[in-house]
Design an enzyme around this catalytic site. Structure first.
Site, PDB file in Angstrom:
ATOM      1  N   GLY A   1      35.400  -7.531 -42.705  1.00  0.00           N
ATOM      2  CA  GLY A   1      34.209  -7.995 -41.995  1.00  0.00           C
ATOM      3  C   GLY A   1      32.978  -7.943 -42.878  1.00  0.00           C
ATOM      4  O   GLY A   1      32.226  -8.902 -42.988  1.00  0.00           O
TER       5      GLY A   1
ATOM      6  N   MET B   1      31.018  -5.289 -46.324  1.00  0.00           N
ATOM      7  CA  MET B   1      31.163  -4.183 -47.271  1.00  0.00           C
ATOM      8  C   MET B   1      29.794  -3.659 -47.654  1.00  0.00           C
ATOM      9  O   MET B   1      28.907  -4.413 -48.032  1.00  0.00           O
ATOM     10  CB  MET B   1      31.936  -4.676 -48.504  1.00  0.00           C
ATOM     11  CG  MET B   1      32.017  -3.666 -49.633  1.00  0.00           C
ATOM     12  SD  MET B   1      32.933  -2.174 -49.136  1.00  0.00           S
ATOM     13  CE  MET B   1      32.166  -0.957 -50.198  1.00  0.00           C
ATOM     14  N   GLU B   2      29.663  -2.325 -47.570  1.00  0.00           N
ATOM     15  CA  GLU B   2      28.349  -1.682 -47.651  1.00  0.00           C
ATOM     16  C   GLU B   2      27.820  -1.442 -49.058  1.00  0.00           C
ATOM     17  O   GLU B   2      27.018  -0.528 -49.248  1.00  0.00           O
ATOM     18  CB  GLU B   2      28.431  -0.344 -46.921  1.00  0.00           C
ATOM     19  CG  GLU B   2      29.299   0.740 -47.608  1.00  0.00           C
ATOM     20  CD  GLU B   2      30.717   0.834 -47.084  1.00  0.00           C
ATOM     21  OE1 GLU B   2      31.214  -0.164 -46.522  1.00  0.00           O
ATOM     22  OE2 GLU B   2      31.349   1.894 -47.241  1.00  0.00           O
ATOM     23  N   ASN B   3      28.215  -2.238 -50.071  1.00  0.00           N
ATOM     24  CA  ASN B   3      27.698  -2.037 -51.433  1.00  0.00           C
ATOM     25  C   ASN B   3      26.212  -1.682 -51.372  1.00  0.00           C
ATOM     26  O   ASN B   3      25.448  -2.347 -50.687  1.00  0.00           O
ATOM     27  CB  ASN B   3      27.846  -3.310 -52.254  1.00  0.00           C
ATOM     28  CG  ASN B   3      29.203  -3.928 -52.123  1.00  0.00           C
ATOM     29  OD1 ASN B   3      30.198  -3.296 -52.423  1.00  0.00           O
ATOM     30  ND2 ASN B   3      29.259  -5.151 -51.617  1.00  0.00           N
TER      31      ASN B   3
ATOM     32  N   GLU C   1      26.874  -1.328 -41.477  1.00  0.00           N
ATOM     33  CA  GLU C   1      26.793  -1.326 -42.943  1.00  0.00           C
ATOM     34  C   GLU C   1      25.518  -0.641 -43.423  1.00  0.00           C
ATOM     35  O   GLU C   1      25.522   0.045 -44.444  1.00  0.00           O
ATOM     36  CB  GLU C   1      26.858  -2.758 -43.490  1.00  0.00           C
ATOM     37  CG  GLU C   1      28.109  -3.542 -43.087  1.00  0.00           C
ATOM     38  CD  GLU C   1      29.408  -2.826 -43.388  1.00  0.00           C
ATOM     39  OE1 GLU C   1      29.463  -2.062 -44.367  1.00  0.00           O
ATOM     40  OE2 GLU C   1      30.380  -3.015 -42.618  1.00  0.00           O
TER      41      GLU C   1
ATOM     42  N   HIS D   1      25.815   3.076 -43.528  1.00  0.00           N
ATOM     43  CA  HIS D   1      26.564   3.536 -44.709  1.00  0.00           C
ATOM     44  C   HIS D   1      25.661   3.721 -45.926  1.00  0.00           C
ATOM     45  O   HIS D   1      26.021   4.436 -46.853  1.00  0.00           O
ATOM     46  CB  HIS D   1      27.624   2.502 -45.103  1.00  0.00           C
ATOM     47  CG  HIS D   1      28.915   2.605 -44.358  1.00  0.00           C
ATOM     48  ND1 HIS D   1      29.562   3.793 -44.128  1.00  0.00           N
ATOM     49  CD2 HIS D   1      29.714   1.647 -43.819  1.00  0.00           C
ATOM     50  CE1 HIS D   1      30.690   3.556 -43.476  1.00  0.00           C
ATOM     51  NE2 HIS D   1      30.804   2.264 -43.263  1.00  0.00           N
TER      52      HIS D   1
HETATM   53 ZN   LIG Z   1      32.308   0.997 -42.514  1.00  0.00          ZN
END
Ligand SMILES: [Zn+2]
Length: 741
Positions: A261, A263-265, A297, A300
């Protein structure tokens, strides 16, 4: 087999990474990396490197070092001849090259069309262990280091990474871009993207530049809502965690091809397009979904990025926490959505059902190899049950102590790695309660109890036992149950098998707010009292939901007969809440599975459903009224779906009329579009219609509309359509792989 922890031999402190992506279109790249760090083994340094060609490794620019490949993506660099001692600092320079593949991890291309023209862009996905596919490193969450990234690429592509650009030089059609040094962070959070994007930006109160980016194939009107939400949610967390966002910017970017879904880069959050883009013409559920994903996200950025798990064992902590926080933050920012009700439908149902199966995994499971994460991590447990337990904990310690504990945690562990106990200690300190004792019985083993509530004259008797759907062996476990009752004489926690007290008040309700991870099996009388309150409209939405949920579970677990569930549903014919209707729809959908089409039972079921939904159908009709309540708008499609299932003539002809009166299918109200297309495909299918829908699918960039067409086409009963669809799926030019998987 467990993998070695390379960070034990060598602790990286800084990476100076130069990537040459000028040949990205030819699926090749080159790189030079300088790795600075501290040695803890005088003989060798082990690094992760996967599918890279390592050309040369040197120390101090001229001493060539020998290296060899080993199992589990390791390269072993022999440093014996350097005569270093433990604790000495070292700098390695590595020259390497690699290939770009369509794997959707490491560095990969995304494909899309802009005005009919095929285009591509490049993105990275490094979680959990794919940074090693782009550069040699110690690819473990605990090996935190700073990164200075420099990228050489064609000038016509915009280049983005975690931090802001500090230097850019252009020479002909080649650009050289240097990014600011990152904070100390794990490799799996590094990211970069190259492409041709449109962008909208806004600063937070604290001065962080937040941007939403998408390809130019997307409508720009879909970027304003996510931007405004992303800004507000970042401000919310800075305040809630009492901890400033450490980067100067935070980009949210929608990618045409993305395996999960989002990605918390850190500072460059990547999303699937449907998870980020939504505008005023999108359905409300799309907007809620987008808001929840952004909130997840963004949380995070602190919980996961600023403070990171020591090893993948503790990934549950990241995900449980972020899943709980996404609801907490969204509720604070959009209270009118009453998003906790959706938590009660989504996460509670998912986790209570899965966790009732004997032998399902616990929230906390050992991870020996990062490859296991994708296979052994059960979303219903790690995300849904985990989030439910976090929320239970928040209730147990109280909101203020929860927040204070988190602030302590971030202050103490920022830029470091932790295990669950570190968080429990901070929350215990803030609340004065023993958090580990309360949480561990829920985390390390699967399962949950059902509490039998019976009355005996003036007395109320409770007893707990493990609840199972299907076979299960009761091992006599006792849970510390946060009762959440309305009773004056019951304790906060039930930590024994049985409990008796004097009833007060007479009406009994346990687990109010459905906060704790257990269900209640009320005896007949107690349950009748509850149902009466449902009929009289005296219970709040979450309680009404919870009753349906618990009855459905008890019937699946064989503790009550399934006909009881229908009897319970009958009390909901005046129900107006959207979320309760979602639950009713779910239960009806499941009951339908057991009924043969065209059978006598099927006729009865259709009548039952038609009666249940009749009131709402009369009220809502087909057409959205001006100034209508958002919930009504959202509810309409499921009410209509029930009436169409019930073969209500007025409903079917109404849907077909709307189709006939809409020259362009895409312009149908997105809330009911999927349903209208489905009715048309099911009741008046023709080869021309199927062709028209496939053409539309191919030519639109509206992702919601594409989903609606997919639903309509797959609902057809015609085998030939199914065959045609399958052929089109195989030509993935038309139907995207990520939509099938
Ligand atoms: Zn997550």
């Amino acid at each position: 087999m467990s993998v070695n922890r390379l960070v034990e031999k060598f602790k990286p402190e800084h990476y100076e990474l130069k990537l040459d992506l000028v040949q990205a279109k030819n699926r090749e790249f080159n790189g030079i990396i300088d790795i600075f760090g501290e040695i803890n083994d005088e003989k060798e340094i082990a690094l992760h490197s996967k599918d890279l060609e390592i050309k040369k490794i040197t120390f101090a620019n001229d001493i060539k070092l020998n290296f060899s490949k080993a199992e589990n993506d390791e390269i072993l660099v022999n440093i014996e001849k350097l005569n270093f001692k433990k604790g000495d600092k070292i700098q390695l320079k590595i020259e390497f090259s690699g290939k770009i593949t369509d794997a959707m991890h490491g560095l990969y291309p995304c494909y899309y069309k802009e005005n009919g023209e095929k285009k591509e862009l490049f993105a990275t996905q490094f979680e959990s262990h794919h940074a090693r596919e782009v550069f040699p490193c110690i690819d473990e969450p605990e090996a935190k280091a700073t990164f200075s990234l420099e990228i050489r690429a064609l000038s016509d592509l915009e280049v983005l990474s975690n931090t802001e650009i500090i230097e850019k030089n252009e020479n002909g059609n080649i650009q050289q871009v240097r990014f600011a040094k990152t904070p100390k962070m794990s490799t799996y959070l590094l990211a970069f993207v190259l492409g041709d994007f449109q962008r909208v930006s806004k600063k937070t109160k604290s001065g962080v530049e937040v941007s939403v980016l998408a390809t130019k194939a997307q409508k720009s009107e879909l970027m304003e809502f996510p931007l405004s939400f992303a800004v507000r949610v970042l401000e919310f967390y800075e305040d809630f965690f009492c901890q400033k966002f450490p980067l100067s910017k935070c980009d949210h970017i929608a990618l045409p091809d993305f395996s999960s879904g989002a990605m918390e880069n850190w500072g460059l959050i990547t999303y699937r397009e449907t998870a980020l883009l939504a505008g005023k013409n999108s359905s409300i559920s799309s907007k809620k979904y987008v808001a929840l994903v952004i909130a997840h996200e963004t949380s995070h950025q602190w919980f996961g990025n600023l403070v990171t798990m020591k090893w993948w064992d503790e990934l549950w902590l990241n995900e449980s926490f972020a899943t709980m926080m996404e609801y907490l933050a969204t509720d604070a920012l959009e209270p009118k959505w009453r998003i906790w009700e959706e938590f009660a439908v989504n996460e509670a149902v998912l986790s209570l059902r899965r966790d009732a199966i004997d032998g399902v995994q616990a929230v906390h499971v050992p991870v020996h190899h990062p490859d296991e994460i994708s296979t052994i991590f059960d979303g219903a447990i790690v995300y849904a049950k985990g989030a439910r337990l976090m929320n239970m904990l928040r209730k147990y310690v109280g909101n203020d102590a929860f927040r204070k504990g988190l602030q302590l945690y971030f202050d103490k562990f920022k830029y470091q790695n932790t295990i669950g106990d570190n968080l429990w200690d901070c929350l215990s300190e803030a609340s004065g309660k023993n958090v580990a004792d309360f949480m561990n019985p829920w985390l390390f083993k699967s399962g949950y109890p059902s509490v039998l509530a019976e009355e005996d004259g003036e007395e109320l008797k409770l007893s707990q036992k493990q609840f199972f759907i299907g076979e299960g062996k009761d091992s006599g476990r006792i849970w510390p149950i946060l009762l959440g009752s309305n009773q004056n004489n019951l304790p906060e926690i039930m930590d024994s098998k049985d409990l008796t007290c004097k009833k007060s008040p007479d009406f009994v309700q346990l687990n109010r707010g459905n906060v704790a991870h257990f269900i209640t099996n009320y005896s007949q009388n107690l349950f009748e009292n509850l149902l009466e309150k449902v009929r009289n409209g005296d219970l709040d939405t979450i309680s009404r939901l919870q009753i349906l949920q618990e009855r459905s579970l008890l019937s699946r677990g064989g503790e009550i007969p399934s006909v009881e569930l229908l009897r319970t549903l009958q009390s909901y014919d005046k129900e107006t809440s959207l979320t309760v209707w979602d639950m009713i729809s779910l239960l009806i959908g499941e009951l339908k599975i057991f009924i043969d089409e065209d059978s006598e039972s099927s006729k009865k079921m259709k009548k039952f459903v038609g009666n249940l939904a009749q009131n709402e159908f009369e009220k809502l009709g087909f057409i959205k009224k001006t100034g209508e309540d958002e919930e009504d708008t959202q509810k309409r499609s499921s009410i209509l779906a029930h009436m169409i299932y019930a073969e209500n003539k007025k409903a079917i002809s109404g849907a077909l009329d709307i189709f006939e009166n809409s020259p362009n299918m895409e312009d149908i109200d997105p809330e009911i579009r999927s349903l209208i297309l489905t009715v048309k495909a099911r009741f008046e299918e023709s080869p021309e219609l199927v062709q028209k829908m496939l053409e539309s699918y191919k030519n639109t960039s509206n992702v919601d509309y594409r989903d609606d067409i997919m639903v309509a086409l797959t609902s057809t009963k015609n085998i030939l359509t199914g065959k045609l669809l399958l052929e089109k799926m195989l030509e993935n030019d038309i139907i995207r792989t990520q939509d099938i998987l």
